[in-house]
Design a protein around this motif. Structure first.
Motif, PDB file in Angstrom:
ATOM      1  N   TYR A 221       0.858  -1.194   0.000  1.00  0.00           N
ATOM      2  CA  TYR A 221       0.000   0.000   0.000  1.00  0.00           C
ATOM      3  C   TYR A 221       0.889   1.236   0.000  1.00  0.00           C
ATOM      4  N   TRP A 222       0.331   2.374  -0.431  1.00  0.00           N
ATOM      5  CA  TRP A 222       1.057   3.648  -0.420  1.00  0.00           C
ATOM      6  C   TRP A 222       0.841   4.310   0.929  1.00  0.00           C
ATOM      7  N   SER A 223       1.934   4.695   1.568  1.00  0.00           N
ATOM      8  CA  SER A 223       1.867   5.416   2.830  1.00  0.00           C
ATOM      9  C   SER A 223       2.262   6.863   2.581  1.00  0.00           C
ATOM     10  N   HIS A 224       1.467   7.786   3.086  1.00  0.00           N
ATOM     11  CA  HIS A 224       1.774   9.210   2.942  1.00  0.00           C
ATOM     12  C   HIS A 224       2.833   9.665   3.943  1.00  0.00           C
ATOM     13  N   GLY A 225       3.383   8.731   4.683  1.00  0.00           N
ATOM     14  CA  GLY A 225       4.425   9.057   5.649  1.00  0.00           C
ATOM     15  C   GLY A 225       3.838   9.300   7.025  1.00  0.00           C
ATOM     16  N   ASP A 226       4.594   8.938   8.027  1.00  0.00           N
ATOM     17  CA  ASP A 226       4.170   9.123   9.408  1.00  0.00           C
ATOM     18  C   ASP A 226       5.410   9.127  10.292  1.00  0.00           C
ATOM     19  N   GLN A 227       5.230   9.024  11.602  1.00  0.00           N
ATOM     20  CA  GLN A 227       6.376   9.056  12.503  1.00  0.00           C
ATOM     21  C   GLN A 227       7.277   7.832  12.346  1.00  0.00           C
ATOM     22  N   PHE A 228       6.817   6.797  11.628  1.00  0.00           N
ATOM     23  CA  PHE A 228       7.596   5.580  11.464  1.00  0.00           C
ATOM     24  C   PHE A 228       8.376   5.519  10.162  1.00  0.00           C
ATOM     25  N   GLY A 229       8.057   6.381   9.195  1.00  0.00           N
ATOM     26  CA  GLY A 229       8.765   6.342   7.929  1.00  0.00           C
ATOM     27  C   GLY A 229       8.285   7.409   6.964  1.00  0.00           C
ATOM     28  N   ALA A 230       9.023   7.555   5.878  1.00  0.00           N
ATOM     29  CA  ALA A 230       8.721   8.558   4.859  1.00  0.00           C
ATOM     30  C   ALA A 230       7.616   8.072   3.929  1.00  0.00           C
ATOM     31  N   GLU A 231       7.157   8.974   3.072  1.00  0.00           N
ATOM     32  CA  GLU A 231       6.181   8.642   2.044  1.00  0.00           C
ATOM     33  C   GLU A 231       6.781   7.583   1.121  1.00  0.00           C
ATOM     34  N   SER A 232       6.090   6.450   0.957  1.00  0.00           N
ATOM     35  CA  SER A 232       6.639   5.360   0.146  1.00  0.00           C
ATOM     36  C   SER A 232       5.633   4.225   0.019  1.00  0.00           C
ATOM     37  N   TRP A 233       6.004   3.253  -0.820  1.00  0.00           N
ATOM     38  CA  TRP A 233       5.265   1.995  -0.885  1.00  0.00           C
ATOM     39  C   TRP A 233       5.734   1.137   0.278  1.00  0.00           C
ATOM     40  N   ARG A 234       4.789   0.534   0.984  1.00  0.00           N
ATOM     41  CA  ARG A 234       5.125  -0.327   2.114  1.00  0.00           C
ATOM     42  C   ARG A 234       4.474  -1.700   1.923  1.00  0.00           C
ATOM     43  N   ALA A 235       5.168  -2.726   2.405  1.00  0.00           N
ATOM     44  CA  ALA A 235       4.579  -4.060   2.424  1.00  0.00           C
ATOM     45  C   ALA A 235       3.432  -4.047   3.436  1.00  0.00           C
ATOM     46  N   SER A 236       2.373  -4.751   3.142  1.00  0.00           N
ATOM     47  CA  SER A 236       1.202  -4.710   4.019  1.00  0.00           C
ATOM     48  C   SER A 236       1.464  -5.345   5.380  1.00  0.00           C
ATOM     49  N   ASP A 237       2.510  -6.178   5.494  1.00  0.00           N
ATOM     50  CA  ASP A 237       2.805  -6.766   6.797  1.00  0.00           C
ATOM     51  C   ASP A 237       3.782  -5.915   7.608  1.00  0.00           C
ATOM     52  N   SER A 238       3.976  -4.653   7.204  1.00  0.00           N
ATOM     53  CA  SER A 238       4.779  -3.724   7.985  1.00  0.00           C
ATOM     54  C   SER A 238       4.062  -3.402   9.293  1.00  0.00           C
TER      55      SER A 238
ATOM     56  N   PRO B  30       4.702  -0.743  13.069  1.00  0.00           N
ATOM     57  CA  PRO B  30       5.567   0.274  13.668  1.00  0.00           C
ATOM     58  C   PRO B  30       6.856  -0.359  14.197  1.00  0.00           C
ATOM     59  N   GLY B  31       7.981   0.224  13.835  1.00  0.00           N
ATOM     60  CA  GLY B  31       9.273  -0.305  14.238  1.00  0.00           C
ATOM     61  C   GLY B  31       9.788  -1.398  13.311  1.00  0.00           C
ATOM     62  N   GLN B  32       8.974  -1.844  12.383  1.00  0.00           N
ATOM     63  CA  GLN B  32       9.354  -2.913  11.440  1.00  0.00           C
ATOM     64  C   GLN B  32       8.771  -2.568  10.066  1.00  0.00           C
ATOM     65  N   ILE B  33       9.140  -1.405   9.522  1.00  0.00           N
ATOM     66  CA  ILE B  33       8.618  -0.934   8.242  1.00  0.00           C
ATOM     67  C   ILE B  33       9.396  -1.569   7.094  1.00  0.00           C
ATOM     68  N   ILE B  34       8.671  -2.160   6.167  1.00  0.00           N
ATOM     69  CA  ILE B  34       9.274  -2.700   4.949  1.00  0.00           C
ATOM     70  C   ILE B  34       8.852  -1.779   3.815  1.00  0.00           C
ATOM     71  N   GLU B  35       9.795  -0.966   3.329  1.00  0.00           N
ATOM     72  CA  GLU B  35       9.507   0.008   2.270  1.00  0.00           C
ATOM     73  C   GLU B  35      10.104  -0.458   0.953  1.00  0.00           C
ATOM     74  N   TYR B  36       9.411  -0.108  -0.134  1.00  0.00           N
ATOM     75  CA  TYR B  36       9.909  -0.390  -1.473  1.00  0.00           C
ATOM     76  C   TYR B  36      10.186   0.922  -2.189  1.00  0.00           C
ATOM     77  N   ALA B  37      11.362   1.045  -2.785  1.00  0.00           N
ATOM     78  CA  ALA B  37      11.671   2.194  -3.634  1.00  0.00           C
ATOM     79  C   ALA B  37      10.940   1.994  -4.964  1.00  0.00           C
ATOM     80  N   GLU B  38      10.556   3.078  -5.615  1.00  0.00           N
ATOM     81  CA  GLU B  38       9.842   3.001  -6.903  1.00  0.00           C
ATOM     82  C   GLU B  38      10.488   2.036  -7.900  1.00  0.00           C
ATOM     83  N   PRO B  39      11.822   2.081  -8.093  1.00  0.00           N
ATOM     84  CA  PRO B  39      12.431   1.180  -9.086  1.00  0.00           C
ATOM     85  C   PRO B  39      12.339  -0.306  -8.730  1.00  0.00           C
ATOM     86  N   GLU B  40      12.083  -0.619  -7.462  1.00  0.00           N
ATOM     87  CA  GLU B  40      11.975  -2.024  -7.058  1.00  0.00           C
ATOM     88  C   GLU B  40      10.666  -2.666  -7.522  1.00  0.00           C
TER      89      GLU B  40
END
Length: 101
Positions: free
Chosen positions: A38-55, A57-67
């Motif tokens: 899902y797309w996250s608009h960013g919060d105290q746990f991470g920046a605006e990015s694509w995140r794995a749905s099983d992320s 707090p404290g265990q954020i799995i982010e994907y860069a656009e090229p990935e």
């Protein structure tokens, strides 16, 4: 093939927080895979990015656009087919209108 069962360019992916299926590009770490993200608009746990749905707090799995190669909506419940679709393995530029860079 149903319209919902078609891989699409990441440029058209919804950035409203809804869960979608994504193809993760193959890399040195392994072959292409499908993940729920899902797309996250960013919060105290991470920046605006694509995140794995099983992320979490404290265990954020982010994907860069090229990935991420492409996406598709979540399929409707179908008890006859309870598996993830195969990752997209076609030609990016020809099929998805993206450079992959």
């Amino acid at each position: 093939m149903d319209e919902a069962d078609r891989w699409r360019s990441m440029a058209s992916a919804p950035k409203d927080g809804s869960r979608i299926l994504v193809t993760i590009r193959p890399s040195e770490q392994g072959p292409a895979e499908v993940d729920l993200a899902y797309w996250s608009h960013g919060d105290q746990f991470g920046a605006e990015s694509w995140r794995a749905s099983d992320s979490s707090p404290g265990q954020i799995i982010e994907y860069a656009e090229p990935e991420l190669k492409c996406w598709m909506p979540m399929p409707s419940a179908n008890l006859a087919s309870l598996s993830m679709p195969s990752p997209w393995e076609g030609d990016d530029a020809e099929q998805l209108d993206g450079s992959g860079i």
